[in-house]
Design a protein around this motif. Structure first.
Motif, PDB file in Angstrom:
ATOM      1  N   GLN A  65       0.822  -1.213   0.000  1.00 57.44           N
ATOM      2  CA  GLN A  65       0.000   0.000   0.000  1.00 57.44           C
ATOM      3  C   GLN A  65       0.856   1.264   0.000  1.00 57.44           C
ATOM      4  OE1 GLN A  65      -2.419  -0.729   3.439  1.00 57.44           O
ATOM      5  NE2 GLN A  65      -4.112  -1.573   2.200  1.00 57.44           N
ATOM      6  N   LEU A  66       1.883   1.272   0.821  1.00 60.01           N
ATOM      7  CA  LEU A  66       2.782   2.430   0.820  1.00 60.01           C
ATOM      8  C   LEU A  66       3.600   2.508  -0.472  1.00 60.01           C
ATOM      9  CD1 LEU A  66       4.072   2.712   4.486  1.00 60.01           C
ATOM     10  CD2 LEU A  66       2.506   4.209   3.280  1.00 60.01           C
ATOM     11  N   ALA A  67       3.885   1.373  -1.074  1.00 61.35           N
ATOM     12  CA  ALA A  67       4.608   1.373  -2.346  1.00 61.35           C
ATOM     13  C   ALA A  67       3.757   2.004  -3.442  1.00 61.35           C
ATOM     14  CB  ALA A  67       5.017  -0.047  -2.726  1.00 61.35           C
ATOM     15  N   VAL A  68       2.457   1.720  -3.453  1.00 63.08           N
ATOM     16  CA  VAL A  68       1.557   2.324  -4.436  1.00 63.08           C
ATOM     17  C   VAL A  68       1.459   3.831  -4.205  1.00 63.08           C
ATOM     18  CG1 VAL A  68      -0.850   2.425  -5.207  1.00 63.08           C
ATOM     19  CG2 VAL A  68       0.247   0.212  -4.834  1.00 63.08           C
ATOM     20  N   LEU A  69       1.358   4.233  -2.952  1.00 64.65           N
ATOM     21  CA  LEU A  69       1.331   5.654  -2.621  1.00 64.65           C
ATOM     22  C   LEU A  69       2.642   6.329  -3.038  1.00 64.65           C
ATOM     23  CD1 LEU A  69      -0.124   8.028  -1.277  1.00 64.65           C
ATOM     24  CD2 LEU A  69       0.931   7.324   0.877  1.00 64.65           C
ATOM     25  N   ALA A  70       3.757   5.672  -2.807  1.00 66.87           N
ATOM     26  CA  ALA A  70       5.061   6.216  -3.202  1.00 66.87           C
ATOM     27  C   ALA A  70       5.157   6.337  -4.730  1.00 66.87           C
ATOM     28  CB  ALA A  70       6.191   5.349  -2.667  1.00 66.87           C
ATOM     29  N   ALA A  71       4.540   5.414  -5.459  1.00 65.13           N
ATOM     30  CA  ALA A  71       4.545   5.500  -6.923  1.00 65.13           C
ATOM     31  C   ALA A  71       3.778   6.730  -7.387  1.00 65.13           C
ATOM     32  CB  ALA A  71       3.941   4.241  -7.528  1.00 65.13           C
ATOM     33  N   ALA A  72       2.629   6.985  -6.776  1.00 62.51           N
ATOM     34  CA  ALA A  72       1.835   8.156  -7.157  1.00 62.51           C
ATOM     35  C   ALA A  72       2.581   9.449  -6.841  1.00 62.51           C
ATOM     36  CB  ALA A  72       0.492   8.127  -6.441  1.00 62.51           C
ATOM     37  N   ILE A  73       3.149   9.523  -5.657  1.00 62.46           N
ATOM     38  CA  ILE A  73       3.898  10.724  -5.267  1.00 62.46           C
ATOM     39  C   ILE A  73       5.143  10.882  -6.140  1.00 62.46           C
ATOM     40  CG2 ILE A  73       5.252  11.772  -3.403  1.00 62.46           C
ATOM     41  CD1 ILE A  73       3.195  10.492  -1.456  1.00 62.46           C
ATOM     42  N   GLY A  74       5.826   9.784  -6.416  1.00 58.38           N
ATOM     43  CA  GLY A  74       7.022   9.839  -7.268  1.00 58.38           C
ATOM     44  C   GLY A  74       6.700  10.284  -8.677  1.00 58.38           C
ATOM     45  N   GLY A  75       5.574   9.829  -9.212  1.00 61.69           N
ATOM     46  CA  GLY A  75       5.173  10.267 -10.549  1.00 61.69           C
ATOM     47  C   GLY A  75       4.904  11.756 -10.604  1.00 61.69           C
ATOM     48  N   LEU A  76       4.216  12.276  -9.602  1.00 58.47           N
ATOM     49  CA  LEU A  76       3.962  13.717  -9.543  1.00 58.47           C
ATOM     50  C   LEU A  76       5.260  14.509  -9.391  1.00 58.47           C
ATOM     51  CD1 LEU A  76       0.764  13.858  -7.321  1.00 58.47           C
ATOM     52  CD2 LEU A  76       0.955  14.447  -9.737  1.00 58.47           C
ATOM     53  N   LEU A  77       6.126  14.030  -8.516  1.00 58.96           N
ATOM     54  CA  LEU A  77       7.412  14.715  -8.337  1.00 58.96           C
ATOM     55  C   LEU A  77       8.239  14.691  -9.624  1.00 58.96           C
ATOM     56  CD1 LEU A  77       8.485  13.625  -4.749  1.00 58.96           C
ATOM     57  CD2 LEU A  77       7.741  15.875  -5.506  1.00 58.96           C
ATOM     58  N   GLY A  78       8.230  13.572 -10.320  1.00 53.15           N
ATOM     59  CA  GLY A  78       8.957  13.485 -11.586  1.00 53.15           C
ATOM     60  C   GLY A  78       8.427  14.471 -12.614  1.00 53.15           C
ATOM     61  N   PHE A  79       7.107  14.585 -12.685  1.00 53.25           N
ATOM     62  CA  PHE A  79       6.483  15.530 -13.599  1.00 53.25           C
ATOM     63  C   PHE A  79       6.895  16.959 -13.256  1.00 53.25           C
ATOM     64  CE2 PHE A  79       2.941  18.377 -14.618  1.00 53.25           C
ATOM     65  CZ  PHE A  79       2.805  18.142 -15.979  1.00 53.25           C
ATOM     66  N   PHE A  80       6.853  17.318 -11.975  1.00 52.35           N
ATOM     67  CA  PHE A  80       7.217  18.668 -11.570  1.00 52.35           C
ATOM     68  C   PHE A  80       8.707  18.942 -11.756  1.00 52.35           C
ATOM     69  CE2 PHE A  80       3.204  18.415  -9.072  1.00 52.35           C
ATOM     70  CZ  PHE A  80       2.545  19.419  -9.773  1.00 52.35           C
ATOM     71  N   VAL A  81       9.545  17.944 -11.569  1.00 57.33           N
ATOM     72  CA  VAL A  81      10.979  18.128 -11.805  1.00 57.33           C
ATOM     73  C   VAL A  81      11.236  18.454 -13.267  1.00 57.33           C
ATOM     74  CG1 VAL A  81      13.183  16.885 -11.933  1.00 57.33           C
ATOM     75  CG2 VAL A  81      11.821  16.800  -9.850  1.00 57.33           C
ATOM     76  N   ALA A  82      10.581  17.730 -14.177  1.00 56.79           N
ATOM     77  CA  ALA A  82      10.767  17.987 -15.606  1.00 56.79           C
ATOM     78  C   ALA A  82      10.337  19.404 -15.962  1.00 56.79           C
ATOM     79  CB  ALA A  82       9.978  16.979 -16.431  1.00 56.79           C
ATOM     80  N   HIS A  83       9.227  19.842 -15.411  1.00 59.15           N
ATOM     81  CA  HIS A  83       8.719  21.165 -15.756  1.00 59.15           C
ATOM     82  C   HIS A  83       9.492  22.294 -15.084  1.00 59.15           C
ATOM     83  CE1 HIS A  83       5.286  20.269 -18.321  1.00 59.15           C
ATOM     84  NE2 HIS A  83       5.344  19.098 -17.720  1.00 59.15           N
ATOM     85  N   SER A  84      10.069  22.053 -13.930  1.00 57.84           N
ATOM     86  CA  SER A  84      10.867  23.106 -13.306  1.00 57.84           C
ATOM     87  C   SER A  84      12.277  23.151 -13.898  1.00 57.84           C
ATOM     88  CB  SER A  84      10.938  22.914 -11.794  1.00 57.84           C
ATOM     89  OG  SER A  84      11.610  21.714 -11.476  1.00 57.84           O
ATOM     90  N   ARG A  85      12.793  22.011 -14.301  1.00 61.98           N
ATOM     91  CA  ARG A  85      14.143  21.974 -14.875  1.00 61.98           C
ATOM     92  C   ARG A  85      14.187  22.623 -16.256  1.00 61.98           C
ATOM     93  NH1 ARG A  85      17.392  17.895 -17.763  1.00 61.98           N
ATOM     94  NH2 ARG A  85      19.542  18.396 -17.293  1.00 61.98           N
ATOM     95  N   HIS A  86      13.117  22.467 -17.020  1.00 57.19           N
ATOM     96  CA  HIS A  86      13.071  23.003 -18.385  1.00 57.19           C
ATOM     97  C   HIS A  86      12.026  24.111 -18.486  1.00 57.19           C
ATOM     98  CE1 HIS A  86      15.642  19.728 -19.561  1.00 57.19           C
ATOM     99  NE2 HIS A  86      14.794  18.872 -19.070  1.00 57.19           N
ATOM    100  N   ALA A  87      12.047  25.039 -17.559  1.00 60.84           N
ATOM    101  CA  ALA A  87      11.001  26.052 -17.497  1.00 60.84           C
ATOM    102  C   ALA A  87      11.219  27.214 -18.459  1.00 60.84           C
ATOM    103  CB  ALA A  87      10.880  26.579 -16.071  1.00 60.84           C
TER     104      ALA A  87
END
Length: 102
Positions: A65-87
């Motif tokens: 259950q925590l692994a699934v939650l970590a996947a969701a949070i990690g996906g969001l963080l990855g998306f935001f990293v891409a958009h902040s790095r190439h802003a």
């Protein structure tokens, strides 16, 4: 002949020829001005975020259950990293085989 205003021209970072400051594609070499991440960059950082979080949670024994939650949070963080790095603006290499219009 009227000379262009110095602030309205710039140099293409690939062919180093003078271009207007407002162009999106260099008319000489085909380099493209992009804003934000490409689809590939967004998908790559999303995939890294989705995979690293759950692997870490499963290694420390936190449960599925925590692994699934970590996947969701990690996906969001990855998306935001891409958009902040190439802003900002950046120039991308011209496509292979590009020829200037006549």
């Amino acid at each position: 002949m009227i000379e262009p205003i110095a602030g309205t021209v710039e140099q293409c970072p690939f062919c180093h020829r003078t271009i207007r400051g407002t162009v999106e594609i260099c008319p000489h070499c085909g380099a493209e001005r992009r804003f934000g991440p490409t689809l590939r960059e967004s998908l790559l950082t999303f995939a890294v975020g989705v995979s690293v979080g759950p692997v870490f949670m499963l290694i420390i024994g936190a449960g599925v259950q925590l692994a699934v939650l970590a996947a969701a949070i990690g996906g969001l963080l990855g998306f935001f990293v891409a958009h902040s790095r190439h802003a900002g603006d950046r120039w991308m290499k011209p496509p292979a085989g590009w020829t200037p219009p006549e």
